[in-house]
Design a protein around this motif. Sequence first.
Motif, mmCIF file in Angstrom:
data_model
loop_
_atom_site.group_PDB
_atom_site.id
_atom_site.type_symbol
_atom_site.label_atom_id
_atom_site.label_comp_id
_atom_site.label_asym_id
_atom_site.label_seq_id
_atom_site.Cartn_x
_atom_site.Cartn_y
_atom_site.Cartn_z
ATOM 1 N N LYS A 1 0.847 -1.183 0.000
ATOM 2 C CA LYS A 1 0.000 0.000 0.000
ATOM 3 C C LYS A 1 0.887 1.240 0.000
ATOM 4 O O LYS A 1 1.955 1.250 0.623
ATOM 5 C CB LYS A 1 -0.861 -0.033 1.267
ATOM 6 C CG LYS A 1 -1.850 1.069 1.439
ATOM 7 C CD LYS A 1 -2.669 0.815 2.719
ATOM 8 C CE LYS A 1 -3.756 1.824 2.910
ATOM 9 N NZ LYS A 1 -4.577 1.498 4.102
ATOM 10 N N ARG A 2 0.428 2.292 -0.670
ATOM 11 C CA ARG A 2 1.149 3.566 -0.601
ATOM 12 C C ARG A 2 1.012 4.150 0.796
ATOM 13 O O ARG A 2 -0.062 4.122 1.380
ATOM 14 C CB ARG A 2 0.590 4.566 -1.622
ATOM 15 C CG ARG A 2 0.964 4.229 -3.046
ATOM 16 C CD ARG A 2 0.663 5.360 -3.998
ATOM 17 N NE ARG A 2 1.701 6.378 -3.865
ATOM 18 C CZ ARG A 2 1.470 7.690 -3.862
ATOM 19 N NH1 ARG A 2 0.248 8.163 -3.987
ATOM 20 N NH2 ARG A 2 2.468 8.543 -3.736
ATOM 21 N N ILE A 3 2.076 4.692 1.297
ATOM 22 C CA ILE A 3 2.042 5.272 2.634
ATOM 23 C C ILE A 3 1.135 6.496 2.684
ATOM 24 O O ILE A 3 0.642 6.877 3.738
ATOM 25 C CB ILE A 3 3.461 5.605 3.144
ATOM 26 C CG1 ILE A 3 3.405 5.869 4.651
ATOM 27 C CG2 ILE A 3 4.063 6.756 2.356
ATOM 28 C CD1 ILE A 3 4.700 5.715 5.352
ATOM 29 N N TYR A 4 0.853 7.095 1.529
ATOM 30 C CA TYR A 4 -0.009 8.273 1.474
ATOM 31 C C TYR A 4 -1.494 7.908 1.541
ATOM 32 O O TYR A 4 -2.331 8.778 1.740
ATOM 33 C CB TYR A 4 0.283 9.079 0.205
ATOM 34 C CG TYR A 4 1.708 9.569 0.160
ATOM 35 C CD1 TYR A 4 2.128 10.615 0.980
ATOM 36 C CD2 TYR A 4 2.641 8.964 -0.667
ATOM 37 C CE1 TYR A 4 3.437 11.053 0.969
ATOM 38 C CE2 TYR A 4 3.964 9.402 -0.691
ATOM 39 C CZ TYR A 4 4.348 10.440 0.128
ATOM 40 O OH TYR A 4 5.658 10.873 0.117
ATOM 41 N N SER B 1 4.005 13.112 8.144
ATOM 42 C CA SER B 1 4.623 13.064 9.471
ATOM 43 C C SER B 1 4.632 11.627 9.983
ATOM 44 O O SER B 1 3.894 10.772 9.501
ATOM 45 C CB SER B 1 3.845 13.947 10.447
ATOM 46 O OG SER B 1 2.593 13.349 10.752
ATOM 47 N N LYS B 2 5.452 11.394 10.969
ATOM 48 C CA LYS B 2 5.517 10.044 11.551
ATOM 49 C C LYS B 2 4.190 9.680 12.212
ATOM 50 O O LYS B 2 3.780 8.527 12.183
ATOM 51 C CB LYS B 2 6.686 9.938 12.519
ATOM 52 C CG LYS B 2 7.993 10.044 11.753
ATOM 53 C CD LYS B 2 9.197 9.721 12.571
ATOM 54 C CE LYS B 2 10.405 9.848 11.644
ATOM 55 N NZ LYS B 2 11.647 9.533 12.242
ATOM 56 N N ASP B 3 3.502 10.674 12.775
ATOM 57 C CA ASP B 3 2.193 10.393 13.374
ATOM 58 C C ASP B 3 1.177 10.009 12.306
ATOM 59 O O ASP B 3 0.402 9.079 12.492
ATOM 60 C CB ASP B 3 1.679 11.608 14.153
ATOM 61 C CG ASP B 3 2.421 11.820 15.462
ATOM 62 O OD1 ASP B 3 3.025 10.854 15.969
ATOM 63 O OD2 ASP B 3 2.398 12.955 15.969
ATOM 64 N N GLU B 4 1.184 10.731 11.190
ATOM 65 C CA GLU B 4 0.258 10.434 10.093
ATOM 66 C C GLU B 4 0.508 9.050 9.497
ATOM 67 O O GLU B 4 -0.422 8.351 9.125
ATOM 68 C CB GLU B 4 0.440 11.441 8.946
ATOM 69 C CG GLU B 4 -0.271 12.735 9.074
ATOM 70 C CD GLU B 4 0.032 13.599 7.855
ATOM 71 O OE1 GLU B 4 -0.898 13.816 7.072
ATOM 72 O OE2 GLU B 4 1.201 14.015 7.700
ATOM 73 N N ALA B 5 1.775 8.691 9.399
ATOM 74 C CA ALA B 5 2.151 7.432 8.749
ATOM 75 C C ALA B 5 1.668 6.214 9.536
ATOM 76 O O ALA B 5 1.362 5.180 8.953
ATOM 77 C CB ALA B 5 3.661 7.372 8.573
ATOM 78 N N ARG B 6 1.642 6.356 10.838
ATOM 79 C CA ARG B 6 1.217 5.259 11.721
ATOM 80 C C ARG B 6 1.869 3.931 11.338
ATOM 81 O O ARG B 6 1.203 2.933 11.089
ATOM 82 C CB ARG B 6 -0.299 5.147 11.744
ATOM 83 C CG ARG B 6 -0.905 6.325 12.484
ATOM 84 C CD ARG B 6 -2.339 6.235 12.876
ATOM 85 N NE ARG B 6 -2.928 4.929 12.892
ATOM 86 C CZ ARG B 6 -4.174 4.674 12.527
ATOM 87 N NH1 ARG B 6 -4.940 5.650 12.103
ATOM 88 N NH2 ARG B 6 -4.669 3.470 12.595
ATOM 89 N N ILE B 7 3.207 3.940 11.296
ATOM 90 C CA ILE B 7 3.922 2.711 10.979
ATOM 91 C C ILE B 7 4.296 1.981 12.256
ATOM 92 O O ILE B 7 4.456 2.585 13.317
ATOM 93 C CB ILE B 7 5.182 2.966 10.129
ATOM 94 C CG1 ILE B 7 6.203 3.812 10.890
ATOM 95 C CG2 ILE B 7 4.827 3.604 8.797
ATOM 96 C CD1 ILE B 7 7.567 3.853 10.237
ATOM 97 N N ASP B 8 4.410 0.678 12.136
ATOM 98 C CA ASP B 8 4.861 -0.141 13.262
ATOM 99 C C ASP B 8 6.366 -0.371 13.204
ATOM 100 O O ASP B 8 7.023 -0.494 14.238
ATOM 101 C CB ASP B 8 4.111 -1.476 13.261
ATOM 102 C CG ASP B 8 2.624 -1.277 13.484
ATOM 103 O OD1 ASP B 8 2.254 -0.780 14.559
ATOM 104 O OD2 ASP B 8 1.835 -1.597 12.573
ATOM 105 N N GLU B 9 6.894 -0.460 11.974
ATOM 106 C CA GLU B 9 8.328 -0.646 11.794
ATOM 107 C C GLU B 9 8.773 0.075 10.529
ATOM 108 O O GLU B 9 8.021 0.177 9.573
ATOM 109 C CB GLU B 9 8.687 -2.129 11.651
ATOM 110 C CG GLU B 9 8.523 -2.934 12.908
ATOM 111 C CD GLU B 9 9.141 -4.325 12.781
ATOM 112 O OE1 GLU B 9 10.282 -4.432 12.308
ATOM 113 O OE2 GLU B 9 8.454 -5.282 13.152
ATOM 114 N N TRP B 10 10.025 0.519 10.541
ATOM 115 C CA TRP B 10 10.637 1.088 9.346
ATOM 116 C C TRP B 10 11.880 0.255 9.059
ATOM 117 O O TRP B 10 12.872 0.343 9.770
ATOM 118 C CB TRP B 10 10.999 2.545 9.588
ATOM 119 C CG TRP B 10 11.616 3.239 8.408
ATOM 120 C CD1 TRP B 10 11.693 2.799 7.114
ATOM 121 C CD2 TRP B 10 12.258 4.518 8.421
ATOM 122 N NE1 TRP B 10 12.324 3.717 6.328
ATOM 123 C CE2 TRP B 10 12.687 4.797 7.099
ATOM 124 C CE3 TRP B 10 12.506 5.456 9.407
ATOM 125 C CZ2 TRP B 10 13.345 5.958 6.759
ATOM 126 C CZ3 TRP B 10 13.162 6.627 9.059
ATOM 127 C CH2 TRP B 10 13.579 6.870 7.752
#
Length: 112
Positions: A5-8, A30-39
Amino acid sequence: MLRIKRIYDPPAPEDGTRVLVDRLWPRGISKDEARIDEWLKEIAPSDNLRKWFGHDPARWEEFRERFRRELEAKAEILDHLRTLTEKGTVTLLFAAKDVEHNNAVVLKEMLD
């Protein structure tokens, strides 16, 4: 289950574990918007390969082959992703505009 999925695109509950697989942080999010668990930037294509490819569909097949060769040296990270998929849904996040020709597509092919 493994998805890409696109991060956007907006985060969704069905994304499960959200893993960014790009070497560079995506612009304008932003990192908050991205809501990722791992990079997992280490799983991304090398800078040389990324720059050579330049998201040119004419170079797609060669990019896929070169990136697969790079991934062979990253077995530990691939195993980590496989372990995550055993626990539930994992969504590989990427920033490229082209949803058919990007590193997440190759990763998904390798892990499926």
